[in-house]
Design a protein around this motif. Structure first.
Motif, short mmCIF file in Angstrom:
data_model
loop_
_atom_site.label_atom_id
_atom_site.label_comp_id
_atom_site.label_asym_id
_atom_site.label_seq_id
_atom_site.Cartn_x
_atom_site.Cartn_y
_atom_site.Cartn_z
N TRP A 29 89.20 32.32 53.38
CA TRP A 29 89.50 31.68 52.11
C TRP A 29 88.40 30.68 51.83
O TRP A 29 88.34 29.62 52.43
N SER A 30 87.51 31.01 50.96
CA SER A 30 86.38 30.13 50.69
C SER A 30 86.79 29.00 49.75
O SER A 30 86.84 29.17 48.54
N ARG A 31 87.12 27.86 50.31
CA ARG A 31 87.49 26.68 49.53
C ARG A 31 86.37 25.65 49.60
O ARG A 31 86.54 24.54 49.14
N ARG A 32 85.26 25.99 50.18
CA ARG A 32 84.15 25.05 50.33
C ARG A 32 83.08 25.31 49.29
O ARG A 32 82.86 26.42 48.87
N VAL A 33 82.40 24.27 48.97
CA VAL A 33 81.25 24.34 48.10
C VAL A 33 80.02 24.43 48.99
O VAL A 33 79.94 23.75 50.01
N GLU A 34 79.08 25.28 48.62
CA GLU A 34 77.80 25.29 49.32
C GLU A 34 76.82 24.47 48.52
O GLU A 34 76.84 24.50 47.29
N ARG A 35 75.99 23.74 49.24
CA ARG A 35 74.99 22.91 48.60
C ARG A 35 73.67 23.13 49.33
O ARG A 35 73.64 23.20 50.55
N SER A 36 72.58 23.21 48.57
CA SER A 36 71.26 23.38 49.18
C SER A 36 70.74 22.04 49.70
O SER A 36 71.22 20.98 49.31
N LEU A 37 69.74 22.12 50.55
CA LEU A 37 69.11 20.92 51.09
C LEU A 37 68.54 20.06 49.96
O LEU A 37 68.69 18.84 49.97
N SER A 38 67.94 20.70 48.97
CA SER A 38 67.38 19.92 47.85
C SER A 38 68.49 19.24 47.05
O SER A 38 68.32 18.11 46.58
N ASP A 39 69.65 19.90 46.90
CA ASP A 39 70.79 19.25 46.24
C ASP A 39 71.29 18.07 47.06
O ASP A 39 71.60 17.01 46.52
N LEU A 40 71.38 18.26 48.37
CA LEU A 40 71.85 17.20 49.27
C LEU A 40 71.00 15.95 49.13
O LEU A 40 71.51 14.83 49.14
N GLN A 41 69.71 16.13 48.99
CA GLN A 41 68.79 14.99 48.93
C GLN A 41 69.05 14.09 47.73
O GLN A 41 68.67 12.92 47.74
N SER A 42 69.74 14.59 46.71
CA SER A 42 70.09 13.77 45.55
C SER A 42 71.17 12.75 45.89
O SER A 42 71.30 11.73 45.22
N PHE A 43 71.95 13.01 46.95
CA PHE A 43 73.06 12.15 47.32
C PHE A 43 72.61 11.10 48.34
O PHE A 43 73.12 11.02 49.45
N ASP A 44 71.64 10.29 47.92
CA ASP A 44 71.03 9.31 48.82
C ASP A 44 71.43 7.86 48.51
O ASP A 44 70.92 6.93 49.13
N GLY A 45 72.32 7.69 47.54
CA GLY A 45 72.73 6.34 47.16
C GLY A 45 71.78 5.68 46.18
O GLY A 45 72.07 4.59 45.69
N VAL A 46 70.66 6.32 45.89
CA VAL A 46 69.69 5.78 44.93
C VAL A 46 69.72 6.63 43.67
O VAL A 46 70.02 6.14 42.59
#
Length: 156
Positions: A29-46
């Motif tokens: 049951w795929s209830r997870r979101v996949e995120r790329s490394l480049s997307d992850l880098q946006s979530f840096d608090g800045v």
């Protein structure tokens, strides 16, 4: 003492939610979101007020910890995959965002298991790192099932 009890209950709830999502993934049951490394880098608090950190393919929302916020002790871990660095217990920033998972030893994978247990108890797992999932799928395709480098992101 009351604060410690409240924090313990919150950790238990978060850990239970993460385990429930693991079970759903194992059942297909795929209830997870996949995120790329480049997307992850946006979530840096800045660039984005939310702060995420990834280890062993699991992306955690660590916004509740001031340590990951800009200026915090772990700010260098905000918006990155720390799998290889954390496995080696190394602060070398060159190991952050490293996708060299094949280089990790069994002891380093065991170390990661400990970190994942800690993170599962403390933070909500919000997504799966796409590159880790692809690496894991390639290992399975190569027939490394049960082999040294087969470590599922969601199951234990």
């Amino acid at each position: 003492c009351a604060l410690a009890v409240v924090e313990w209950r919150e950790q238990q709830r978060t850990s239970k939610e993460n385990r429930a999502l693991d079970s759903a993934e194992l059942l297909g049951w795929s209830r997870r979101v996949e995120r790329s490394l480049s997307d992850l880098q946006s979530f840096d608090g800045v660039r984005c007020p939310a702060v995420h950190f990834c280890i062993r393919g699991r992306i955690y929302d660590v916004s509740s910890s001031g340590n990951f916020a800009p200026g915090g002790s772990y700010a260098h871990l905000a918006g990155v995959d720390g799998t290889v660095a954390m496995a080696r217990m190394c602060q070398d920033k060159a190991l952050l965002n490293s996708m060299d998972f094949d280089s990790l030893s069994e002891d380093e994978w065991a170390c990661l298991d400990g970190w994942v247990s800690y993170m599962d108890a403390k933070y909500k797992c919000v997504a799966l790192l796409r590159e880790y999932a692809a690496w894991e799928a390639s290992r399975e395709a190569e027939g490394d099932e049960g082999g040294e480098n087969n470590h599922e992101a969601w199951g234990e």
